[in-house]
Design an enzyme around this catalytic site. Structure first.
Site, PDB file in Angstrom:
ATOM      1  NE  ARG A 214      38.714  47.379   0.264  1.00 51.68           N
ATOM      2  CZ  ARG A 214      38.609  47.942  -0.928  1.00 51.68           C
ATOM      3  NH1 ARG A 214      39.536  48.776  -1.354  1.00 51.68           N
ATOM      4  NH2 ARG A 214      37.579  47.663  -1.702  1.00 51.68           N
TER       5      ARG A 214
ATOM      6  CE  LYS B 240      27.999  58.341 -12.955  1.00 45.71           C
ATOM      7  NZ  LYS B 240      29.351  58.149 -13.510  1.00 45.71           N
TER       8      LYS B 240
ATOM      9  N   GLY C 160      32.132  50.286  -0.377  1.00 47.13           N
ATOM     10  CA  GLY C 160      32.790  51.160   0.592  1.00 47.13           C
ATOM     11  C   GLY C 160      31.855  52.160   1.251  1.00 47.13           C
TER      12      GLY C 160
ATOM     13  N   GLY D 144      32.800  46.979  -6.223  1.00 46.59           N
ATOM     14  CA  GLY D 144      32.640  46.486  -7.588  1.00 46.59           C
ATOM     15  C   GLY D 144      32.766  44.973  -7.660  1.00 46.59           C
TER      16      GLY D 144
HETATM   17  C1  3PG Z   1      38.305  49.125  -4.855  1.00 47.85           C
HETATM   18  O1  3PG Z   1      38.580  49.868  -3.920  1.00 47.85           O
HETATM   19  O2  3PG Z   1      37.231  49.173  -5.467  1.00 47.85           O
HETATM   20  C2  3PG Z   1      39.299  48.061  -5.227  1.00 47.85           C
HETATM   21  O3  3PG Z   1      40.468  48.180  -4.471  1.00 47.85           O
HETATM   22  C3  3PG Z   1      39.606  48.132  -6.716  1.00 47.85           C
HETATM   23  O4  3PG Z   1      40.106  49.391  -7.054  1.00 47.85           O
HETATM   24  P1  3PG Z   1      39.872  49.934  -8.521  1.00 47.85           P
HETATM   25  O5  3PG Z   1      38.397  50.193  -8.648  1.00 47.85           O
HETATM   26  O6  3PG Z   1      40.700  51.192  -8.637  1.00 47.85           O
HETATM   27  O7  3PG Z   1      40.323  48.866  -9.483  1.00 47.85           O
HETATM   28 MG    MG Z   2      36.145  50.532  -7.154  1.00 54.84          MG
END
Ligand code: 3PG
Ligand code: MG
Length: 380
Positions: A46, A183, A332, A355
């Protein structure tokens, strides 16, 4: 460029940036572990992904101040979430670039407090959002600065939007989505949206057990979501009615009631637990991926951190790397799996968002994009 991104200013729209101070929201929320000398970054993907934007600005004479969150420290300073290790890595990759302390050390970030936004933008002449992974969060640093500062999306955000909206709006068919992870409840929205555009949905990971249960299979003690069984039954019906194939495992690797390694069919004995798709399923899923012209993959096929249960994810990753289809990997865990197998360079686009990529596929827009579209320098 897809329509949604059309009105969002890009770096060129900032005009001359020489001598200007530019606040760049990055997503430096990188995986870390505890090394002998303190917290260590285990994957700097990232950080490297933000370099084209940072370099675009610095080579034109701008002074760059990056800002990011790290982890979920819940509005107070937590030493393990200090940006210090990220700052050190950034100094190696982009010397002279500033990095603010973890935005989430202040409760104003997540509550989107206007006073916190004011402090963030103080002294900045322009704002660039390159934090695709966090663009689905309507937090202060994402939606606040474009209310007052000339703003733009960075190169990373621009590419993510182009690729992911391209999947939504004009994919080459057959378009296959491969979903894994634990999930189904996390991915329901995107599954519903994808059913309208994909030709086939391939389901592995622990979420497959909720689907297998919905088909009436005994699943032993495998992880599943009892309250989602009915939803999965409905999704299977909807897919069948709409002519979309949903591919589920035909065999499963796991452990038997005594904890011994075992391969099962789709009907698991009492006490058995599934942790990976089986070899027949991995081969069948690979065929679907090989025949596709577009592939989106999110979520591992099994518990690949354990070498006994890595085969399914590895076989799938190899198919995603080998297919002639346009391939996009989000999330990820899938990106980490690709990296672990040395295949990250063999896919067309590895998204920096998990997400965020699912939400963009589902809704076609994100709070971060909406905010940029309303920036003072945005056209139309
Ligand atoms: C992630 O790693 O999914 C993003 O950086 C967002 O982080 P968060 O889910 O804690 O908002
Ligand atoms: Mg996340």
């Amino acid at each position: 460029m897809p329509a949604t991104s059309g009105a969002i200013p890009v770096l060129e729209d900032l005009g001359d940036v020489a001598g200007r101070r530019v606040l760049v929201r990055t997503d430096f929320n990188v995986p870390m572990d505890d090394g002998p000398g303190g917290r260590r970054i285990t994957d700097d993907f990232r950080i490297r992904a933000a370099l084209p934007t940072i370099e675009w600005l610095t080579t034109r004479g701008a002074s760059v101040v990056c800002a990011s969150h790290l982890g979920r420290p819940k509005g107070e300073p937590v030493p393990k979430y200090s940006m210090e290790p990220v700052r050190a890595r950034l100094a190696e990759l982009a010397p002279g670039v500033e990095l603010l302390e973890n935005l989430r050390f202040d409760p104003g970030e997540e509550s989107c407090d206007p006073a916190f936004v004011d402090r963030l933008v103080a002294g900045a002449d322009a704002y660039v959002d390159d934090a695709f992974g966090a663009a689905h969060r309507a937090h202060a640093s994402i939606v606040g600065p474009p209310r007052t500062l000339p703003s733009a999306m960075g190169r990373l955000l621009q590419r993510e939007v182009e690729v992911l909206l391209g999947l939504r709006e004009s994919p080459k068919h057959p378009f296959v989505a491969v979903l894994g992870g634990s999930k189904i409840s996390d991915k329901l929205g995107v599954v519903e949206a994808l059913l309208g555009v994909v030709d086939a949905l391939v389901v592995g990971g622990a979420m497959c057990f909720t689907f297998l249960a919905a088909q009436g299979n005994p699943i032993g003690d495998s992880l599943f979501e009892p309250d989602q069984v009915e939803t999965c039954r409905r999704l299977l019906e909807r897919a069948a009615a709409g002519g979309t194939a949903i591919h589920l495992p035909e065999d499963v690797n796991g452990v038997d009631a005594r904890g011994g390694y075992a391969t099962f069919g789709t009907r698991l004995p009492d006490g058995a637990k599934g942790f990976d798709i089986g070899p027949g399923t991995a081969a069948a899923f690979s065929d679907v991926v090989m025949d596709a012209r577009t592939v989106f993959w999110n979520g591992p096929m099994g518990m690949f951190e354990d070498p006994r249960f890595a085969a399914g994810t590895r076989t799938l990753a190899e198919a995603v790397a080998a297919t002639k289809a346009f391939t996009v990997v989000g999330g990820g865990d899938s990106a980490a799996a690709l990296a672990q197998f040395g295949l990250a360079d063999d896919v067309d686009h590895v998204s920096t968002g998990g997400g965020a990529s699912l939400e963009l596929l589902e809704l076609g827009d994100l709070p971060g994009l909406e905010a940029l579209r309303k920036a003072p320098n945005a056209r139309g």
